[in-house]
Design a protein around this motif. Structure first.
Motif, PDB file in Angstrom:
ATOM      1  N   LEU A   1       0.829  -1.208   0.000  1.00 42.34           N
ATOM      2  CA  LEU A   1       0.000   0.000   0.000  1.00 42.34           C
ATOM      3  C   LEU A   1       0.864   1.258   0.000  1.00 42.34           C
ATOM      4  N   GLY A   2       1.899   1.258   0.827  1.00 40.44           N
ATOM      5  CA  GLY A   2       2.794   2.411   0.875  1.00 40.44           C
ATOM      6  C   GLY A   2       3.473   2.664  -0.451  1.00 40.44           C
ATOM      7  N   PHE A   3       3.885   1.580  -1.124  1.00 38.35           N
ATOM      8  CA  PHE A   3       4.515   1.736  -2.434  1.00 38.35           C
ATOM      9  C   PHE A   3       3.547   2.361  -3.434  1.00 38.35           C
ATOM     10  N   LEU A   4       2.316   1.863  -3.482  1.00 38.60           N
ATOM     11  CA  LEU A   4       1.339   2.390  -4.430  1.00 38.60           C
ATOM     12  C   LEU A   4       1.049   3.867  -4.167  1.00 38.60           C
ATOM     13  N   LEU A   5       0.936   4.238  -2.899  1.00 38.09           N
ATOM     14  CA  LEU A   5       0.659   5.633  -2.568  1.00 38.09           C
ATOM     15  C   LEU A   5       1.826   6.530  -2.944  1.00 38.09           C
ATOM     16  N   LYS A   6       3.034   6.095  -2.649  1.00 40.84           N
ATOM     17  CA  LYS A   6       4.198   6.917  -2.971  1.00 40.84           C
ATOM     18  C   LYS A   6       4.443   6.973  -4.475  1.00 40.84           C
TER      19      LYS A   6
END
Length: 610
Positions: free
Chosen positions: A77-82
């Motif tokens: 999730l963090g990767f997709l948001l960043k």
């Protein structure tokens, strides 16, 4: 227009709704992945494995694998948001706390609890923080309190002198307060409670520091503005980035936290929303709400599981949410720093006291009125350390299954009476599938974090080649360190459960090297366990030995790993080769983190410790 801007853009409370679908999506992914992993393991074991061993291994694996999978999906999730540039709360390009800062309305106290710390280092950090705050032009809204629980008179005298010298240098007058408690009742939580009783009514917010904390003035001002505009918010925690240590051990951990930590924290912020956690420092807190609802109880019974609660932060966040206040994690703010232990033994000793505090949380899981997310945070804190004995248990069970098969041989007639033999099955496809899934869960987040950094931000870590090589070396280092920490944590957990309390000694700071005699003394048991594992498996089940070597290698190499990774010269050498660089080192741009590393006052303070 300013009031309208404050109410809409800076109001965190309006983002509290809509968490249900985020949590459903995350927990569904975790459940499906965990069930798939358990299924692959069950099929790989086959019917010839004794039922008791199979059930035990599957149960232990399910718990430990689910724990890892939760972090995996948070990292995704963090990767997709960043990668898309979206804020974890607003899911837009702009989130709360971005943009020009509105006027501050409340008064804020900066609280720095200290306990037998090195005074010149503490005041050097505070001077860096305050000068950054002055640069914002908003320092008039803040006061500074150094809250001493120091038990050594000579150190307390140095603290008092240091406070007076800093008061003169900064021209703060009575806005810088130093006081020493006569009795260390309640440790850090009691220290804060004493301040609340004496001074809390004069302040709207407090920003709580640790002795090794540093924050940028811009971040502190934004935190205050967010609290001013969010009347239902009780705490805001931002992601603290490690900086300032120079041993190889600390530099590897600093690099790891800087490359992977922000992505993981962003993913957690997405699903936690207004039920996030508190990690005890570098956070802003609404004073009245904390004073009214977050006083810690004394648990019945004796230590280690009774008495004063050692890990106060998770409990305070749970009590804050129980009272109806939101608790937020905003990793996008930046500008928050801390320091790490400089060698593996200091790192483990720090974890030891956290383990006792987190195990105490089991007695609060059923506390009346807690939000279910708060109970989950308490459980996750416990699981963070139970994961080590669970991993150790899974290794022992796996080895037992292999040895049973090699020594006893296959069982042709199983648990259910049958006229036909139960021929051995070798489910290599399921074994390989489980290995691939486990490798993805463990290493894919690292790869994705590297992908995020290979753009323009790679300059902050020495360039594309340097950051790629650093990630590879950090992964190898982590693989060697993991079994060492597994045994440390398992020993600590079992000792605490057996009734051995550990207390709360002062934390070792500075670039502390480790001598060979200390390393051998601390790691001899781990080396012997590795030797025994190699001899037993090598003799009875040599085909299984290559699968065991990635774990055993870290145990056999524990003493030299501890000694050489604690060397400051090795850390400085890695920096010359542009390995494990953090943005402050690589770019040289002026920031609080950069000043922390280069401030001459601090360098003088650290020269003796090195």
């Amino acid at each position: 227009m300013a009031d309208q801007f404050d109410a809409t853009h800076w109001n965190l409370d309006r983002h509290a709704a809509g968490a249900g679908w985020r949590r459903l999506a995350l927990f569904s992914a975790v459940a499906i992945t965990t069930v798939a992993g358990v299924h692959l393991l069950a099929m790989a074991l086959g019917p010839q494995v004794p039922l008791g061993l199979a059930i035990a291994l599957l149960g232990v694996f399910a718990l430990s694998f689910a724990w890892i999978v939760l972090s995996f999906w948070a990292a995704i999730l963090g990767f997709l948001l960043k990668a898309t540039g979206l804020h974890p709360l607003s899911l837009s390009r702009v989130g709360p706390g971005d943009g020009a800062v509105p006027p501050l309305r409340g008064r804020t106290a900066l609280l720095v609890p200290v306990y037998n710390e090195q005074p010149d280092e503490v005041f050097a950090r505070l001077e860096t923080t305050w000068r950054s705050l002055e640069a914002t032009g908003r320092a008039d809204a803040f006061d500074l309190f150094v809250l001493s629980d120091t038990t050594v008179d000579a150190i307390a005298a140095e603290e008092e002198k240091g406070a007076e010298a800093l008061r003169r240098r900064l021209g703060l007058g009575e806005r810088l307060h130093w006081r020493r408690r006569a009795a260390n009742v309640g440790r850090k939580a009691g220290n804060i409670a004493d301040w609340l009783d004496r001074h809390g009514s004069r302040y709207d917010h407090m920003i709580v520091f640790d002795a090794d904390s540093v924050m940028s003035g811009d971040t502190m001002v934004r935190l205050v503005a967010l609290m001013d505009a969010s009347p239902r918010t009780g705490m805001v925690q931002t992601h603290a980035e490690p900086v300032g240590r120079e041993t190889l051990f600390a530099r590897v951990l600093q690099f790891s936290a800087r490359v992977y930590g922000s992505m993981l924290s962003t993913g957690h912020a997405f699903w936690q929303k207004g039920e996030a956690n508190y990690f005890g420092h570098n956070a802003i807190i609404r004073v009245a709400a904390f004073s009214d609802h977050c006083r810690l109880p004394v648990l019945p019974g004796r230590a280690p599981l009774g008495g004063e609660i050692l890990s106060h932060d998770f409990v305070e966040a749970a009590f804050m949410r129980r009272a109806g206040w939101f608790v937020w994690n905003l990793p996008t703010l930046g500008g928050s720093y801390e320091e790490l232990p400089s060698n593996v033994v200091d790192y483990a000793v720090r974890d030891r006291r956290w383990i006792q505090g987190n195990l105490q949380h089991a007695r609060l899981l059923g506390a009346r009125g807690l939000h279910w997310m708060s109970r989950l945070h308490l459980a996750m804190g416990i699981m963070g350390y139970l994961a080590s004995p669970l991993w150790l248990g899974s290794l022992i069970l796996s080895a037992s299954i292999v040895l049973e098969h090699e020594i006893v041989g296959p069982s042709y007639f199983g648990r259910v009476p049958s006229l036909f033999p139960n021929w051995p099955q070798y489910n290599t496809g399921h074994v390989h599938g489980l290995l691939v899934m486990t490798a993805c869960v463990l290493f894919l987040p690292k790869l994705l974090a590297l992908v995020l950094r290979l753009g323009a931000s790679s300059r902050g870590h020495g360039g594309r080649l340097a950051i790629t090589l650093s990630v590879l070396l950090e992964t190898l280092f982590s693989m060697l360190l993991a079994p060492v920490m597994m045994l440390f944590h398992s020993t600590f957990v079992l000792g605490i459960l057996a009734g051995r309390a550990v207390g709360w000694p002062p934390q070792a700071r500075g670039d502390r090297g480790m001598e060979w005699d200390t390393a051998v003394e601390r790691h001899v048991g781990q080396v012997l366990m590795g030797v025994v594992a190699v001899l037993v498996i090598g003799n009875w089940a040599p085909a299984f030995l290559p699968w065991l070597l990635p774990v055993v290698a870290g145990l056999l190499l524990a003493p030299p790993l501890a000694v050489y990774s604690s060397r400051r010269a090795w850390g400085v050498g890695a920096r010359r080769w542009r390995l494990f660089l953090t943005p402050e080192e690589a770019t040289g741009e002026r920031s609080v983190g950069r000043v922390l590393m280069t401030d001459p006052t601090r360098e003088s303070a650290l020269s003796g410790a090195a």
